[in-house]
Write a protein that holds these residues in place. Structure first.
Motif, mmCIF file in Angstrom:
data_model
loop_
_atom_site.group_PDB
_atom_site.id
_atom_site.type_symbol
_atom_site.label_atom_id
_atom_site.label_comp_id
_atom_site.label_asym_id
_atom_site.label_seq_id
_atom_site.Cartn_x
_atom_site.Cartn_y
_atom_site.Cartn_z
ATOM 1 N N MET A 17 0.793 -1.155 0.000
ATOM 2 C CA MET A 17 0.000 0.000 0.000
ATOM 3 C C MET A 17 0.861 1.254 0.000
ATOM 4 N N ASP A 18 1.968 1.128 0.572
ATOM 5 C CA ASP A 18 2.881 2.252 0.546
ATOM 6 C C ASP A 18 3.317 2.535 -0.880
ATOM 7 N N GLN A 19 3.468 1.466 -1.574
ATOM 8 C CA GLN A 19 3.878 1.619 -2.961
ATOM 9 C C GLN A 19 2.758 2.317 -3.748
ATOM 10 N N TYR A 20 1.571 1.862 -3.452
ATOM 11 C CA TYR A 20 0.443 2.451 -4.138
ATOM 12 C C TYR A 20 0.342 3.939 -3.791
ATOM 13 N N LEU A 21 0.555 4.293 -2.571
ATOM 14 C CA LEU A 21 0.508 5.688 -2.132
ATOM 15 C C LEU A 21 1.623 6.495 -2.776
ATOM 16 N N ILE A 22 2.766 5.877 -2.828
ATOM 17 C CA ILE A 22 3.902 6.580 -3.430
ATOM 18 C C ILE A 22 3.619 6.789 -4.908
ATOM 19 N N GLU A 23 3.088 5.732 -5.555
ATOM 20 C CA GLU A 23 2.774 5.871 -6.981
ATOM 21 C C GLU A 23 1.685 6.899 -7.177
ATOM 22 N N SER A 24 0.728 6.851 -6.342
ATOM 23 C CA SER A 24 -0.369 7.806 -6.428
ATOM 24 C C SER A 24 0.146 9.226 -6.176
ATOM 25 N N PHE A 25 1.037 9.273 -5.201
ATOM 26 C CA PHE A 25 1.624 10.565 -4.892
ATOM 27 C C PHE A 25 2.442 11.079 -6.080
ATOM 28 N N ARG A 26 3.211 10.188 -6.693
ATOM 29 C CA ARG A 26 4.030 10.564 -7.847
ATOM 30 C C ARG A 26 3.122 10.991 -9.007
ATOM 31 N N GLU A 27 2.051 10.245 -9.183
ATOM 32 C CA GLU A 27 1.114 10.570 -10.257
ATOM 33 C C GLU A 27 0.520 11.948 -10.012
ATOM 34 N N LYS A 28 0.135 12.203 -8.834
ATOM 35 C CA LYS A 28 -0.434 13.509 -8.478
ATOM 36 C C LYS A 28 0.623 14.593 -8.641
ATOM 37 N N HIS A 29 1.857 14.200 -8.232
ATOM 38 C CA HIS A 29 2.956 15.148 -8.372
ATOM 39 C C HIS A 29 3.181 15.488 -9.842
ATOM 40 N N ARG A 30 3.156 14.504 -10.727
ATOM 41 C CA ARG A 30 3.335 14.723 -12.169
ATOM 42 C C ARG A 30 2.192 15.575 -12.719
ATOM 43 N N GLU A 31 1.005 15.253 -12.293
ATOM 44 C CA GLU A 31 -0.141 16.042 -12.746
ATOM 45 C C GLU A 31 0.005 17.497 -12.271
ATOM 46 N N PHE A 32 0.430 17.577 -10.994
ATOM 47 C CA PHE A 32 0.619 18.914 -10.445
ATOM 48 C C PHE A 32 1.716 19.665 -11.213
ATOM 49 N N GLU A 33 2.826 18.965 -11.510
ATOM 50 C CA GLU A 33 3.909 19.582 -12.258
ATOM 51 C C GLU A 33 3.456 19.950 -13.658
ATOM 52 N N ALA A 34 2.664 19.084 -14.291
ATOM 53 C CA ALA A 34 2.164 19.378 -15.633
ATOM 54 C C ALA A 34 1.276 20.621 -15.584
ATOM 55 N N LYS A 35 0.397 20.650 -14.585
ATOM 56 C CA LYS A 35 -0.462 21.818 -14.437
ATOM 57 C C LYS A 35 0.371 23.062 -14.105
ATOM 58 N N PHE A 36 1.382 22.834 -13.225
ATOM 59 C CA PHE A 36 2.238 23.941 -12.847
ATOM 60 C C PHE A 36 2.992 24.463 -14.063
ATOM 61 N N ASN A 37 3.544 23.561 -14.854
ATOM 62 C CA ASN A 37 4.276 23.956 -16.057
ATOM 63 C C ASN A 37 3.341 24.663 -17.045
ATOM 64 N N LEU A 38 2.126 24.089 -17.146
ATOM 65 C CA LEU A 38 1.140 24.727 -18.035
ATOM 66 C C LEU A 38 0.815 26.134 -17.540
ATOM 67 N N HIS A 39 0.601 26.267 -16.244
ATOM 68 C CA HIS A 39 0.316 27.587 -15.668
ATOM 69 C C HIS A 39 1.521 28.518 -15.809
ATOM 70 N N ASP A 40 2.717 27.908 -15.598
ATOM 71 C CA ASP A 40 3.936 28.703 -15.739
ATOM 72 C C ASP A 40 4.077 29.216 -17.168
ATOM 73 N N GLU A 41 3.806 28.349 -18.142
ATOM 74 C CA GLU A 41 3.877 28.756 -19.550
ATOM 75 C C GLU A 41 2.821 29.822 -19.851
ATOM 76 N N ARG A 42 1.642 29.586 -19.309
ATOM 77 C CA ARG A 42 0.574 30.578 -19.519
ATOM 78 C C ARG A 42 0.942 31.913 -18.878
ATOM 79 N N LEU A 43 1.530 31.864 -17.684
ATOM 80 C CA LEU A 43 1.965 33.093 -17.022
ATOM 81 C C LEU A 43 3.039 33.804 -17.841
ATOM 82 N N LYS A 44 4.007 33.022 -18.318
ATOM 83 C CA LYS A 44 5.072 33.614 -19.142
ATOM 84 C C LYS A 44 4.485 34.206 -20.418
ATOM 85 N N SER A 45 3.531 33.474 -21.006
ATOM 86 C CA SER A 45 2.872 33.972 -22.220
ATOM 87 C C SER A 45 2.106 35.255 -21.912
ATOM 88 N N LEU A 46 1.403 35.237 -20.773
ATOM 89 C CA LEU A 46 0.655 36.433 -20.380
ATOM 90 C C LEU A 46 1.595 37.598 -20.072
#
Length: 150
Positions: free
Chosen positions: A1-30
């Motif tokens: 279960m720890d593995q699942y949490l870590i994977e889930s956490f990593r997945e969320k982290h990647r999603e968060f980073e993707a959103k963050f990068n998208l927001h960062d790009e949008r901010l830079k564009s703006l």
């Protein structure tokens, strides 16, 4: 279960980073858009300032032109008034000269008439005096003759 949490956490982290990068790009564009828009606004303000300056120059040129034309118009009217005054003065002088000439001619005609009548009067006085002298002489001669033959 720890593995699942870590994977889930990593997945969320990647999603968060993707959103963050998208927001960062949008901010830079703006930010880039904001800089471009700011530059465009500055250019618009510069254009407005240039137009204001041109309008002020046009207004000054127009005011100068109107003032120059007003001066020229005043000068023309002043010259016209002076010309009219000269014409009126010339006409008045001519009328006065004509009136003076007519008056002088009348006086001369009256003097000529007086002179003629004076001449006629003097001739008549002379004739009457001559006639009186002749008549007086004849009477005196007749008395002298009648005194000798009496």
């Amino acid at each position: 279960m720890d593995q699942y949490l870590i994977e889930s956490f990593r997945e969320k982290h990647r999603e968060f980073e993707a959103k963050f990068n998208l927001h960062d790009e949008r901010l830079k564009s703006l930010e880039k858009d904001s800089v471009v828009k700011g530059q465009q606004i500055e250019r618009v303000f510069e254009m407005i300032d240039d137009l204001k300056s041109e309008i002020k120059n046009d207004i000054n040129r127009m005011e100068n032109s109107v003032m120059k034309e007003a001066r020229e118009t005043r000068d023309v009217f002043r010259e016209e008034r002076e010309w009219l005054r000269q014409q009126l003065k010339t006409q008045a002088d001519a009328e006065e000269a004509a009136s003076t000439r007519e008056h002088t001619e009348r006086i001369e005609q009256e003097q000529t008439k007086r002179t003629v009548w004076q001449f006629i009067k003097e001739i008549l006085i002379g004739l009457f005096a001559l006639f009186g002298t002749v008549v007086g002489g004849l009477i005196a001669y007749q008395e002298i003759i009648s005194a000798f033959f009496k």
